[in-house]
Design a protein around this motif. Structure first.
Motif, PDB file in Angstrom:
ATOM      1  N   SER A   7       9.312   8.809  70.842  1.00  0.00           N
ATOM      2  CA  SER A   7      10.388   9.800  70.994  1.00  0.00           C
ATOM      3  C   SER A   7      10.702  10.505  69.678  1.00  0.00           C
ATOM      4  O   SER A   7      10.860  11.728  69.647  1.00  0.00           O
ATOM      5  CB  SER A   7      11.660   9.134  71.519  1.00  0.00           C
ATOM      6  OG  SER A   7      11.435   8.562  72.773  1.00  0.00           O
ATOM      7  N   VAL A   8      10.795   9.753  68.597  1.00  0.00           N
ATOM      8  CA  VAL A   8      11.106  10.337  67.286  1.00  0.00           C
ATOM      9  C   VAL A   8       9.983  11.272  66.839  1.00  0.00           C
ATOM     10  O   VAL A   8      10.246  12.383  66.357  1.00  0.00           O
ATOM     11  CB  VAL A   8      11.381   9.232  66.240  1.00  0.00           C
ATOM     12  CG1 VAL A   8      11.436   9.809  64.834  1.00  0.00           C
ATOM     13  CG2 VAL A   8      12.661   8.496  66.571  1.00  0.00           C
ATOM     14  N   VAL A   9       8.747  10.846  67.012  1.00  0.00           N
ATOM     15  CA  VAL A   9       7.614  11.696  66.630  1.00  0.00           C
ATOM     16  C   VAL A   9       7.616  12.983  67.455  1.00  0.00           C
ATOM     17  O   VAL A   9       7.415  14.072  66.915  1.00  0.00           O
ATOM     18  CB  VAL A   9       6.277  10.933  66.782  1.00  0.00           C
ATOM     19  CG1 VAL A   9       5.091  11.881  66.713  1.00  0.00           C
ATOM     20  CG2 VAL A   9       6.166   9.874  65.701  1.00  0.00           C
ATOM     21  N   HIS A  10       7.876  12.879  68.747  1.00  0.00           N
ATOM     22  CA  HIS A  10       7.932  14.078  69.588  1.00  0.00           C
ATOM     23  C   HIS A  10       9.026  15.018  69.095  1.00  0.00           C
ATOM     24  O   HIS A  10       8.810  16.226  68.981  1.00  0.00           O
ATOM     25  CB  HIS A  10       8.168  13.696  71.057  1.00  0.00           C
ATOM     26  CG  HIS A  10       8.266  14.863  71.966  1.00  0.00           C
ATOM     27  ND1 HIS A  10       7.176  15.658  72.263  1.00  0.00           N
ATOM     28  CD2 HIS A  10       9.317  15.399  72.639  1.00  0.00           C
ATOM     29  CE1 HIS A  10       7.554  16.623  73.078  1.00  0.00           C
ATOM     30  NE2 HIS A  10       8.850  16.489  73.314  1.00  0.00           N
ATOM     31  N   TRP A  11      10.180  14.480  68.779  1.00  0.00           N
ATOM     32  CA  TRP A  11      11.292  15.289  68.289  1.00  0.00           C
ATOM     33  C   TRP A  11      10.915  15.970  66.974  1.00  0.00           C
ATOM     34  O   TRP A  11      11.168  17.157  66.780  1.00  0.00           O
ATOM     35  CB  TRP A  11      12.528  14.405  68.123  1.00  0.00           C
ATOM     36  CG  TRP A  11      13.707  15.117  67.566  1.00  0.00           C
ATOM     37  CD1 TRP A  11      14.489  16.048  68.186  1.00  0.00           C
ATOM     38  CD2 TRP A  11      14.248  14.954  66.249  1.00  0.00           C
ATOM     39  NE1 TRP A  11      15.483  16.463  67.344  1.00  0.00           N
ATOM     40  CE2 TRP A  11      15.355  15.809  66.146  1.00  0.00           C
ATOM     41  CE3 TRP A  11      13.907  14.159  65.171  1.00  0.00           C
ATOM     42  CZ2 TRP A  11      16.126  15.903  64.996  1.00  0.00           C
ATOM     43  CZ3 TRP A  11      14.670  14.251  64.025  1.00  0.00           C
ATOM     44  CH2 TRP A  11      15.767  15.113  63.945  1.00  0.00           C
ATOM     45  N   PRO A  21       5.074  17.938  58.690  1.00  0.00           N
ATOM     46  CA  PRO A  21       3.727  17.410  58.958  1.00  0.00           C
ATOM     47  C   PRO A  21       3.579  16.963  60.408  1.00  0.00           C
ATOM     48  O   PRO A  21       4.551  16.645  61.080  1.00  0.00           O
ATOM     49  CB  PRO A  21       3.622  16.211  58.018  1.00  0.00           C
ATOM     50  CG  PRO A  21       5.036  15.782  57.804  1.00  0.00           C
ATOM     51  CD  PRO A  21       5.856  17.036  57.860  1.00  0.00           C
ATOM     52  N   ARG A  22       2.330  16.964  60.863  1.00  0.00           N
ATOM     53  CA  ARG A  22       2.020  16.452  62.197  1.00  0.00           C
ATOM     54  C   ARG A  22       1.769  14.949  62.081  1.00  0.00           C
ATOM     55  O   ARG A  22       1.088  14.508  61.166  1.00  0.00           O
ATOM     56  CB  ARG A  22       0.769  17.138  62.763  1.00  0.00           C
ATOM     57  CG  ARG A  22       0.884  18.630  62.947  1.00  0.00           C
ATOM     58  CD  ARG A  22       1.473  19.053  64.244  1.00  0.00           C
ATOM     59  NE  ARG A  22       0.717  18.496  65.360  1.00  0.00           N
ATOM     60  CZ  ARG A  22       1.220  18.361  66.567  1.00  0.00           C
ATOM     61  NH1 ARG A  22       2.447  18.718  66.814  1.00  0.00           N
ATOM     62  NH2 ARG A  22       0.505  17.858  67.544  1.00  0.00           N
ATOM     63  N   TYR A  23       2.330  14.201  62.997  1.00  0.00           N
ATOM     64  CA  TYR A  23       2.155  12.743  62.992  1.00  0.00           C
ATOM     65  C   TYR A  23       1.149  12.302  64.047  1.00  0.00           C
ATOM     66  O   TYR A  23       0.664  11.181  64.005  1.00  0.00           O
ATOM     67  CB  TYR A  23       3.494  12.045  63.224  1.00  0.00           C
ATOM     68  CG  TYR A  23       4.478  12.329  62.118  1.00  0.00           C
ATOM     69  CD1 TYR A  23       4.425  11.622  60.931  1.00  0.00           C
ATOM     70  CD2 TYR A  23       5.436  13.323  62.249  1.00  0.00           C
ATOM     71  CE1 TYR A  23       5.306  11.887  59.899  1.00  0.00           C
ATOM     72  CE2 TYR A  23       6.330  13.596  61.232  1.00  0.00           C
ATOM     73  CZ  TYR A  23       6.260  12.874  60.056  1.00  0.00           C
ATOM     74  OH  TYR A  23       7.130  13.146  59.045  1.00  0.00           O
ATOM     75  N   THR A  24       0.866  13.176  65.003  1.00  0.00           N
ATOM     76  CA  THR A  24      -0.064  12.847  66.071  1.00  0.00           C
ATOM     77  C   THR A  24      -1.492  13.053  65.605  1.00  0.00           C
ATOM     78  O   THR A  24      -1.836  14.090  65.039  1.00  0.00           O
ATOM     79  CB  THR A  24       0.204  13.729  67.308  1.00  0.00           C
ATOM     80  OG1 THR A  24       1.541  13.496  67.737  1.00  0.00           O
ATOM     81  CG2 THR A  24      -0.750  13.416  68.435  1.00  0.00           C
TER      82      THR A  24
END
Length: 100
Positions: A7-11, A21-24
């Motif tokens: 959820s945090v990464v999506h946000w 930065p992109r985390y995915t």
């Protein structure tokens, strides 16, 4: 905990605190794109960088059918189940050795 991280990464990636930065991982994008091709009745291998089994593209299609994070949630659940299975196997294995 894993669902909170998803959820945090999506946000963060959808502009939660502005550009950043992109985390995915890029492989996640490749599989999700292949899932979109599959939904369109095309081969997931039309995506030049898709080098995975077709069933993975089918799982990646959940990003387009359910929610953009659906595939991440499926992977998090599978990872948690795999960890639980490994823990069960190693715990059971240790009990057998003690009983010998």
């Amino acid at each position: 905990l894993r669902l909170v991280v998803v959820s945090v990464v999506h946000w963060l990636e959808t502009g939660g605190v502005g550009p950043g930065p992109r985390y995915t991982d890029v492989d996640h994008e490749v599989v999700a794109d292949a899932g979109a091709l599959l939904l369109a009745g095309r081969s997931p291998y039309e995506r030049a960088t898709f080098r995975y089994p077709p069933w993975l593209a089918a799982l990646g299609a959940t990003n387009h059918l359910v929610h953009p994070c659906a595939f991440k949630v499926l992977l998090a659940v599978a990872d948690t189940l795999a960890a639980a299975l490994m823990l069960s196997i190693t715990s059971h294995s240790g009990q057998e050795r003690e009983g010998q």
